[in-house]
Design an enzyme around this catalytic site. Structure first.
Site, PDB file in Angstrom:
ATOM      1  N   ASN A  95     -10.866   2.880   3.367  1.00  0.00           N
ATOM      2  CA  ASN A  95     -10.592   2.733   1.932  1.00  0.00           C
ATOM      3  C   ASN A  95     -11.677   1.958   1.182  1.00  0.00           C
ATOM      4  OD1 ASN A  95      -8.848   2.830  -0.488  1.00  0.00           O
ATOM      5  ND2 ASN A  95      -8.791   0.616  -0.181  1.00  0.00           N
TER       6      ASN A  95
ATOM      7  N   TRP B  41       1.586   1.864  -3.389  1.00  0.00           N
ATOM      8  CA  TRP B  41       0.470   2.471  -4.136  1.00  0.00           C
ATOM      9  C   TRP B  41       0.553   3.996  -4.032  1.00  0.00           C
ATOM     10  CZ3 TRP B  41      -2.964   1.478  -7.756  1.00  0.00           C
ATOM     11  CH2 TRP B  41      -3.344   0.160  -8.014  1.00  0.00           C
TER      12      TRP B  41
ATOM     13  N   GLU C 150       0.840  -1.212   0.000  1.00  0.00           N
ATOM     14  CA  GLU C 150       0.000   0.000   0.000  1.00  0.00           C
ATOM     15  C   GLU C 150       0.870   1.257   0.000  1.00  0.00           C
ATOM     16  OE1 GLU C 150      -3.191  -0.088  -0.706  1.00  0.00           O
ATOM     17  OE2 GLU C 150      -2.939  -2.259  -0.691  1.00  0.00           O
TER      18      GLU C 150
ATOM     19  N   TRP D  63     -16.610  12.766 -11.781  1.00  0.00           N
ATOM     20  CA  TRP D  63     -15.684  12.333 -10.723  1.00  0.00           C
ATOM     21  C   TRP D  63     -14.960  13.509 -10.073  1.00  0.00           C
ATOM     22  CZ3 TRP D  63     -10.423  13.287 -11.517  1.00  0.00           C
ATOM     23  CH2 TRP D  63     -10.025  13.521 -12.830  1.00  0.00           C
TER      24      TRP D  63
ATOM     25  N   TRP E 156     -21.843  12.947 -18.397  1.00  0.00           N
ATOM     26  CA  TRP E 156     -22.228  13.106 -16.993  1.00  0.00           C
ATOM     27  C   TRP E 156     -23.547  13.862 -16.910  1.00  0.00           C
ATOM     28  CZ3 TRP E 156     -19.160  10.087 -14.438  1.00  0.00           C
ATOM     29  CH2 TRP E 156     -17.815   9.963 -14.802  1.00  0.00           C
TER      30      TRP E 156
ATOM     31  N   TRP F 211      -9.649   8.707  -7.709  1.00  0.00           N
ATOM     32  CA  TRP F 211     -10.922   9.063  -8.360  1.00  0.00           C
ATOM     33  C   TRP F 211     -10.914   8.636  -9.828  1.00  0.00           C
ATOM     34  CZ3 TRP F 211     -15.629   9.885  -6.675  1.00  0.00           C
ATOM     35  CH2 TRP F 211     -15.802  10.240  -5.338  1.00  0.00           C
TER      36      TRP F 211
HETATM   37  C1  LIG Z   1     -11.888   7.814  -4.072  1.00  0.00           C
HETATM   38  C2  LIG Z   1     -10.641   7.679  -3.232  1.00  0.00           C
HETATM   39  C3  LIG Z   1      -9.966   8.828  -2.815  1.00  0.00           C
HETATM   40  C4  LIG Z   1      -8.796   8.722  -2.042  1.00  0.00           C
HETATM   41  N1  LIG Z   1      -8.147   9.874  -1.649  1.00  0.00           N
HETATM   42  C5  LIG Z   1      -7.009   9.777  -0.912  1.00  0.00           C
HETATM   43  C6  LIG Z   1      -6.333  10.965  -0.487  1.00  0.00           C
HETATM   44  O1  LIG Z   1      -6.704  12.097  -0.778  1.00  0.00           O
HETATM   45  N2  LIG Z   1      -5.210  10.789   0.288  1.00  0.00           N
HETATM   46  C7  LIG Z   1      -4.733   9.565   0.613  1.00  0.00           C
HETATM   47  O2  LIG Z   1      -3.713   9.476   1.313  1.00  0.00           O
HETATM   48  N3  LIG Z   1      -5.347   8.432   0.186  1.00  0.00           N
HETATM   49  C8  LIG Z   1      -6.471   8.492  -0.559  1.00  0.00           C
HETATM   50  N4  LIG Z   1      -7.093   7.352  -0.963  1.00  0.00           N
HETATM   51  C9  LIG Z   1      -6.425   6.044  -0.759  1.00  0.00           C
HETATM   52  C10 LIG Z   1      -6.792   5.287   0.524  1.00  0.00           C
HETATM   53  O3  LIG Z   1      -8.182   5.197   0.651  1.00  0.00           O
HETATM   54  C11 LIG Z   1      -6.211   5.935   1.780  1.00  0.00           C
HETATM   55  O4  LIG Z   1      -4.838   6.175   1.610  1.00  0.00           O
HETATM   56  C12 LIG Z   1      -6.384   5.002   2.985  1.00  0.00           C
HETATM   57  O5  LIG Z   1      -7.739   4.697   3.185  1.00  0.00           O
HETATM   58  C13 LIG Z   1      -5.837   5.674   4.222  1.00  0.00           C
HETATM   59  O6  LIG Z   1      -6.054   4.878   5.353  1.00  0.00           O
HETATM   60  P1  LIG Z   1      -4.849   4.165   6.096  1.00  0.00           P
HETATM   61  O7  LIG Z   1      -3.773   5.139   6.369  1.00  0.00           O
HETATM   62  O8  LIG Z   1      -5.428   3.437   7.242  1.00  0.00           O
HETATM   63  O9  LIG Z   1      -4.364   3.163   4.964  1.00  0.00           O
HETATM   64  P2  LIG Z   1      -3.512   1.804   5.081  1.00  0.00           P
HETATM   65  O10 LIG Z   1      -4.354   0.733   4.520  1.00  0.00           O
HETATM   66  O11 LIG Z   1      -2.967   1.615   6.429  1.00  0.00           O
HETATM   67  O12 LIG Z   1      -2.333   2.047   4.031  1.00  0.00           O
HETATM   68  C14 LIG Z   1      -1.068   2.628   4.423  1.00  0.00           C
HETATM   69  C15 LIG Z   1      -0.780   3.835   3.568  1.00  0.00           C
HETATM   70  O13 LIG Z   1      -0.650   3.456   2.198  1.00  0.00           O
HETATM   71  C16 LIG Z   1      -1.196   4.468   1.354  1.00  0.00           C
HETATM   72  N5  LIG Z   1      -2.354   3.918   0.644  1.00  0.00           N
HETATM   73  C17 LIG Z   1      -3.241   3.001   1.073  1.00  0.00           C
HETATM   74  N6  LIG Z   1      -4.141   2.708   0.117  1.00  0.00           N
HETATM   75  C18 LIG Z   1      -3.818   3.481  -0.946  1.00  0.00           C
HETATM   76  C19 LIG Z   1      -4.368   3.644  -2.249  1.00  0.00           C
HETATM   77  N7  LIG Z   1      -5.429   2.947  -2.670  1.00  0.00           N
HETATM   78  N8  LIG Z   1      -3.791   4.527  -3.093  1.00  0.00           N
HETATM   79  C20 LIG Z   1      -2.700   5.230  -2.698  1.00  0.00           C
HETATM   80  N9  LIG Z   1      -2.127   5.107  -1.479  1.00  0.00           N
HETATM   81  C21 LIG Z   1      -2.680   4.256  -0.613  1.00  0.00           C
HETATM   82  C22 LIG Z   1      -1.643   5.606   2.269  1.00  0.00           C
HETATM   83  O14 LIG Z   1      -0.589   6.546   2.358  1.00  0.00           O
HETATM   84  C23 LIG Z   1      -1.871   4.894   3.589  1.00  0.00           C
HETATM   85  O15 LIG Z   1      -1.758   5.714   4.707  1.00  0.00           O
HETATM   86  C24 LIG Z   1      -8.287   7.442  -1.721  1.00  0.00           C
HETATM   87  C25 LIG Z   1      -8.977   6.297  -2.136  1.00  0.00           C
HETATM   88  C26 LIG Z   1     -10.146   6.407  -2.865  1.00  0.00           C
HETATM   89  C27 LIG Z   1     -10.853   5.171  -3.308  1.00  0.00           C
END
Ligand SMILES: Cc1cc2nc3c(=O)[nH]c(=O)nc-3n(C[C@H](O)[C@H](O)[C@H](O)COP(=O)(O)OP(=O)(O)OC[C@H]3O[C@@H](n4cnc5c(N)ncnc54)[C@H](O)[C@@H]3O)c2cc1C
Length: 440
Positions: free
Chosen positions: A313, A250, A247, A331, A278, A354
């Site tokens: 997420n 990602w 992650e 979006w 849209w 998005w």
């Molecule tokens: C529509 C949408 C919008 C989002 N907008 C953001 C945003 O503005 N900022 C943001 O940090 N994340 C965003 N995310 C990605 C993700 O949802 C969040 O990073 C995550 O939920 C944060 O929770 P966590 O720290 O507990 O994640 P964990 O599951 O603990 O993951 C650890 C770290 O990995 C990174 N990460 C995790 N999942 C993703 C992912 N899918 N894409 C990119 N990085 C990821 C984050 O930095 C996160 O803190 C978005 C996802 C979606 C579907």
């Protein structure tokens, strides 16, 4: 010795901070300067930034205005000989920093930038459009991530500070204080807790929104209160680190997507989506923003976002899909709402996610795959624990109906669905077919 300005940006920490360490290694007193020059920062992010700066173990000098002008003023006031910072990769910031570096160097100032905010810089890896090969490439050059740096012993040099007025004038952020501890200490505490107590169950628990199974480090990472590199190494020796490190990758993947697609936040990567039909509908957008769509998992997510500045997420994916597919809203409207309300709002992650949800991104889920909010709810929140927490109107609905309360026959103070799921899905598929035909 003349001081060096450490220009803080998305690196609000002392540990593993290459720009700060370089300034200290040069033997100079350090002016820790934060410049608020982002007129577009969302309200929830500003709340976080306020507390993050306040909680840093340094008397940070805060100023607002054009970065170059502020730097020139502070150089004049302090007699600083250099300005050091860690690089960021957002298009506006790259343009600003390039200009700052050139102008300061031309004026004889030692202007230096460092890698401090990512594992691998986007310019040090080939451009990838698909995550899996990107991740393999990252693992192949894992040694390039390098080892984290210790907190250096700096001598701080004072300068005049301005109040940035980042907190909201109307109080909506009270509940945030129960959920978050912005700042470097809060970031490390949460990282330790996650790695030692939660990470071993991350793989199985990360899709269940009612449990505390993910790191919740996203805002800490966005503001750089803990470095990704530090986190990568802290997690590595412990059970469950692989899916977590994936992650983190990602996050890097989104950064490199934005680096190579500077208009990622507004323009679909897949050009054919420029003409997507849209249907802008303020009433639908409003219902979605307020968590009043009549679909419990969607409403729970949107209310979690409003109340806590964060959303799980799995639920981000469900609410995102619902907005762009069932409601056919652009979006970018969802992206904007997230931008204003998320404490972890991040240009790269938000835009890339998005675009992924809308099906127009690089490595996107195909548009015709439409999440069913009822089935998603039943799968990931089977007893409705998450829904009951954020949608108290449904607290007493039996499990069987918790994700389709309109079938329960109960009189509820909760809206009827704004669209019928099957009809919404069909309309989305037709819109997609229309776009394809337009292109044919
Ligand atoms: C529509 C949408 C919008 C989002 N907008 C953001 C945003 O503005 N900022 C943001 O940090 N994340 C965003 N995310 C990605 C993700 O949802 C969040 O990073 C995550 O939920 C944060 O929770 P966590 O720290 O507990 O994640 P964990 O599951 O603990 O993951 C650890 C770290 O990995 C990174 N990460 C995790 N999942 C993703 C992912 N899918 N894409 C990119 N990085 C990821 C984050 O930095 C996160 O803190 C978005 C996802 C979606 C579907």
């Amino acid at each position: 010795m003349k001081p060096i300005i450490w220009w803080l940006r998305q690196d609000l920490r002392l540990a593993d901070n290459p720009a700060l360490s370089a300034a200290v290694d040069a033997g100079a007193p350090v002016v820790p300067l934060y410049i608020y020059d982002d007129a577009h920062m969302g309200a929830a992010s500003k709340w976080w930034l306020h507390h993050s700066l306040k909680n840093l173990d340094v008397p940070v000098v805060t100023r607002a205005g054009d970065a170059l002008e502020v730097l020139q003023d502070v150089i004049k006031e302090t007699g600083a000989a250099g300005v050091y910072w860690n690089r960021v990769y957002e298009p506006g910031a790259i343009a600003r920093d390039t200009n700052v570096k050139k102008t300061l160097k031309d004026a004889g100032i030692d202007a230096q930038s460092f890698k401090g905010n990512v594992l691998i810089e986007p310019m040090d890896i080939k451009q990838y459009k698909v995550f899996t090969p990107y991740y393999k490439a990252v693992l192949n050059i894992e040694s390039a991530i390098g080892a984290p740096l210790k907190t250096p012993k700096a001598t701080w040099h004072k300068a005049k500070s301005e109040d940035l007025s980042l907190l909201p004038t109307i109080k909506w952020d009270t509940a945030f204080y129960d959920h978050w501890t912005p700042g470097e200490h809060g970031a490390h505490e949460r990282a330790q807790y996650f790695i030692h107590d939660l990470m071993r169950h991350y793989k199985t628990g990360r899709d269940v929104p009612s449990i505390d199974a993910t790191s919740r480090l996203s805002a800490h990472l966005h503001f750089g209160e803990i470095s990704t590199r530090n986190l990568w190494h802290m997690a590595a020796p412990h059970t469950g680190h692989e899916p977590f490190q994936r992650e983190l990758a990602w996050r890097e993947f989104s950064i490199q997507l934005l680096f190579h697609n500077p208009k990622l936040a507004t323009i679909p990567i897949q050009e054919k989506f420029n003409d997507f039909p849209w249907v802008k509908d303020k009433k639908h957008l409003d219902a979605w923003q307020r968590g009043m769509t009549g679909f419990p998992i969607v409403d729970a997510g949107m209310r979690q976002l409003w109340q806590t500045g964060w959303m799980h997420n799995r639920v981000r994916m469900i609410v995102g899909s619902f907005l762009v597919k069932h409601l056919l809203q652009p979006w970018v409207d969802g992206e904007k709402w997230f931008w204003d309300t998320l404490v972890d709002a991040d240009l790269a992650n938000n835009a890339a996610s998005w675009q992924w949800i809308a099906g127009c991104g690089a490595d996107a889920a195909p548009y015709f795959r439409v999440f069913n909010p009822i089935l998603q709810g039943e799968k990931f929140d089977p007893q409705g624990k998450y829904v009951r927490q954020f949608v108290p109107e449904l607290a007493h609905v039996p499990d069987k109906y918790i994700h389709k309360p309109w079938e329960s026959g109960l009189k509820l103070n909760y809206p009827a669905p704004v669209v019928d799921h099957a009809a919404g899905r069909q309309r989305a598929l037709e819109a997609f077919a229309k776009m394809k035909n337009n292109k044919a």
